[in-house]
Enzyme design. Structure first.
Site, PDB file in Angstrom:
ATOM      1  N   HIS A   7       0.827  -1.208   0.000  1.00  0.00           N
ATOM      2  CA  HIS A   7       0.000   0.000   0.000  1.00  0.00           C
ATOM      3  C   HIS A   7       0.857   1.252   0.000  1.00  0.00           C
ATOM      4  CE1 HIS A   7       0.407  -0.663   4.475  1.00  0.00           C
ATOM      5  NE2 HIS A   7       0.524   0.649   4.482  1.00  0.00           N
ATOM      6  N   GLU A  43      -8.471   4.541   9.461  1.00  0.00           N
ATOM      7  CA  GLU A  43      -7.960   4.326   8.102  1.00  0.00           C
ATOM      8  C   GLU A  43      -8.993   3.685   7.198  1.00  0.00           C
ATOM      9  OE1 GLU A  43      -4.855   1.366   9.394  1.00  0.00           O
ATOM     10  OE2 GLU A  43      -5.816   0.214   7.822  1.00  0.00           O
ATOM     11  N   GLN A  60      -3.970   3.504   1.245  1.00  0.00           N
ATOM     12  CA  GLN A  60      -4.380   3.522   2.653  1.00  0.00           C
ATOM     13  C   GLN A  60      -4.536   4.985   3.068  1.00  0.00           C
ATOM     14  OE1 GLN A  60      -1.370   2.793   5.771  1.00  0.00           O
ATOM     15  NE2 GLN A  60      -2.661   1.089   6.427  1.00  0.00           N
ATOM     16  N   HIS A  84       3.781   7.298   3.667  1.00  0.00           N
ATOM     17  CA  HIS A  84       4.713   6.168   3.639  1.00  0.00           C
ATOM     18  C   HIS A  84       4.373   5.223   2.497  1.00  0.00           C
ATOM     19  CE1 HIS A  84       1.406   4.412   6.151  1.00  0.00           C
ATOM     20  NE2 HIS A  84       1.744   3.283   5.559  1.00  0.00           N
ATOM     21  N   GLU A 134       7.376   0.768   5.190  1.00  0.00           N
ATOM     22  CA  GLU A 134       6.746  -0.254   6.025  1.00  0.00           C
ATOM     23  C   GLU A 134       6.907  -1.615   5.357  1.00  0.00           C
ATOM     24  OE1 GLU A 134       2.651   0.769   6.776  1.00  0.00           O
ATOM     25  OE2 GLU A 134       2.149  -1.241   7.500  1.00  0.00           O
TER      26      GLU A 134
HETATM   27  C1  MC0 Z   1       8.901  11.762  10.126  1.00  0.00           C
HETATM   28  N1  MC0 Z   1       9.860  12.034   9.220  1.00  0.00           N
HETATM   29  C2  MC0 Z   1       9.472  11.573   8.029  1.00  0.00           C
HETATM   30  C3  MC0 Z   1       8.205  10.995   8.251  1.00  0.00           C
HETATM   31  N2  MC0 Z   1       7.882  11.122   9.562  1.00  0.00           N
HETATM   32  N3  MC0 Z   1      10.069  11.594   6.842  1.00  0.00           N
HETATM   33  C4  MC0 Z   1       9.405  11.033   5.798  1.00  0.00           C
HETATM   34  N4  MC0 Z   1       8.166  10.478   5.922  1.00  0.00           N
HETATM   35  C5  MC0 Z   1       7.551  10.440   7.123  1.00  0.00           C
HETATM   36  N5  MC0 Z   1       6.340   9.900   7.228  1.00  0.00           N
HETATM   37  C6  MC0 Z   1      11.107  12.755   9.452  1.00  0.00           C
HETATM   38  C7  MC0 Z   1      10.833  14.107  10.075  1.00  0.00           C
HETATM   39  O1  MC0 Z   1      10.578  15.061   9.091  1.00  0.00           O
HETATM   40  C8  MC0 Z   1      12.117  14.379  10.810  1.00  0.00           C
HETATM   41  O2  MC0 Z   1      13.075  14.876   9.919  1.00  0.00           O
HETATM   42  C9  MC0 Z   1      12.552  13.010  11.277  1.00  0.00           C
HETATM   43  O3  MC0 Z   1      11.906  12.061  10.401  1.00  0.00           O
HETATM   44  C10 MC0 Z   1      12.131  12.723  12.706  1.00  0.00           C
HETATM   45  O4  MC0 Z   1      10.726  12.886  12.769  1.00  0.00           O
HETATM   46  P1  MC0 Z   1       9.922  13.540  13.963  1.00  0.00           P
HETATM   47  O5  MC0 Z   1       8.768  14.219  13.423  1.00  0.00           O
HETATM   48  O6  MC0 Z   1      10.847  14.283  14.855  1.00  0.00           O
HETATM   49  O7  MC0 Z   1       9.312  12.346  14.734  1.00  0.00           O
HETATM   50  P2  MC0 Z   1       9.869  11.106  15.500  1.00  0.00           P
HETATM   51  O8  MC0 Z   1      11.340  10.945  15.394  1.00  0.00           O
HETATM   52  O9  MC0 Z   1       9.273  11.150  16.854  1.00  0.00           O
HETATM   53  O10 MC0 Z   1       9.153   9.961  14.652  1.00  0.00           O
HETATM   54  C11 MC0 Z   1       9.463   9.660  13.303  1.00  0.00           C
HETATM   55  C12 MC0 Z   1       9.209   8.181  13.099  1.00  0.00           C
HETATM   56  C13 MC0 Z   1       7.723   7.937  13.489  1.00  0.00           C
HETATM   57  C14 MC0 Z   1       9.460   7.826  11.646  1.00  0.00           C
HETATM   58  C15 MC0 Z   1      10.146   7.359  13.997  1.00  0.00           C
HETATM   59  O11 MC0 Z   1       6.906   8.701  12.639  1.00  0.00           O
HETATM   60  C16 MC0 Z   1       7.308   6.506  13.440  1.00  0.00           C
HETATM   61  O12 MC0 Z   1       7.558   5.722  14.360  1.00  0.00           O
HETATM   62  N6  MC0 Z   1       6.625   6.090  12.345  1.00  0.00           N
HETATM   63  C17 MC0 Z   1       6.157   4.696  12.188  1.00  0.00           C
HETATM   64  C18 MC0 Z   1       4.734   4.515  12.621  1.00  0.00           C
HETATM   65  C19 MC0 Z   1       3.745   5.325  11.822  1.00  0.00           C
HETATM   66  O13 MC0 Z   1       4.113   6.234  11.087  1.00  0.00           O
HETATM   67  N7  MC0 Z   1       2.445   5.013  11.983  1.00  0.00           N
HETATM   68  C20 MC0 Z   1       1.361   5.639  11.276  1.00  0.00           C
HETATM   69  C21 MC0 Z   1       0.856   4.776  10.151  1.00  0.00           C
HETATM   70  P3  MC0 Z   1      13.907  16.212  10.209  1.00  0.00           P
HETATM   71  O14 MC0 Z   1      14.785  16.391   8.996  1.00  0.00           O
HETATM   72  O15 MC0 Z   1      12.896  17.281  10.400  1.00  0.00           O
HETATM   73  O16 MC0 Z   1      14.671  15.903  11.458  1.00  0.00           O
HETATM   74  S1  MC0 Z   1       0.056   3.353  10.809  1.00  0.00           S
HETATM   75  C22 MC0 Z   1      -0.073   2.288   9.536  1.00  0.00           C
HETATM   76  O17 MC0 Z   1       0.323   2.600   8.457  1.00  0.00           O
HETATM   77  C23 MC0 Z   1      -0.689   0.932   9.868  1.00  0.00           C
HETATM   78  C24 MC0 Z   1      -2.044   1.109  10.477  1.00  0.00           C
HETATM   79  C25 MC0 Z   1      -0.766  -0.017   8.676  1.00  0.00           C
HETATM   80  O18 MC0 Z   1      -0.168   0.250   7.627  1.00  0.00           O
HETATM   81  O19 MC0 Z   1      -1.391  -1.073   8.799  1.00  0.00           O
END
Ligand code: MC0
Length: 144
Positions: A7, A43, A60, A84, A134
């Protein structure tokens, strides 16, 4: 092996309005919807096509359910858009271990529950050229 684009995750402020855009503009219908409390999202999965590995590819659409969720944080910084991409595999554990051994940060020690009962993990966007990535193993049938 990663065998499909499972997705593309698209973050939005208003899920119902965004679902309607995809329906009215492209004719895509909602295949499945749910709330994932752990991830802080509501979602909708729009099935686009079946894939050669027996799975399928989806859009998604993601709306945050709380202000401290990752999607809410991302929307506040970037606005709506592609959040993503997700690759499908029959072995999320093995793929995550293999990718981790190449120096890419895998965000979860163990896969968590994703859409439609799948098992998922994420790779850090800073290790993937700015793309939050992912990995997904579908719940059923077991080939997905
Ligand atoms: C954050 N960053 C991204 C981003 N999110 N870059 C590209 N795409 C994204 N989606 C970048 C920020 O701009 C920042 O860069 C750096 O990563 C750190 O981000 P932050 O905003 O300070 O936040 P953190 O470090 O607390 O978290 C970022 C992190 C988090 C990726 C670890 O978003 C995470 O754990 N994501 C995985 C879970 C998730 O996203 N769940 C939602 C979809 P700079 O350069 O400014 O430092 S759930 C889903 O999809 C499920 C239901 C499914 O598929 O079944």
């Amino acid at each position: 092996m990663l065998t499909r684009i499972d997705h593309i995750g698209i973050a939005c402020f208003d899920l119902d309005r965004t679902v309607e855009f995809y329906r009215a503009t492209y004719g895509f219908e909602v295949f499945h919807s749910e709330v994932n409390e752990e991830q802080g999202v509501r979602e909708a999965m729009l099935k686009i096509n079946d894939t050669g590995d027996g799975g399928a590819s989806y859009l998604q659409l993601l709306e945050p359910t709380r202000e401290d969720s990752t999607v809410a944080k991302w929307l506040a910084k970037n606005g709506e858009g592609v959040h993503h991409i997700a690759f499908g595999t029959t072995d999320v554990d093995g793929e995550a271990a293999d990718i981790r051994s190449k120096g890419v940060r895998v965000l979860y020690d163990e896969p968590r529950i994703g859409s439609m009962g799948s098992r998922i993990t994420f790779l850090h966007p800073k290790d993937c050229g700015g793309v939050l990535t992912e990995l997904v193993t579908s719940a059923a049938p077991q080939e997905h």
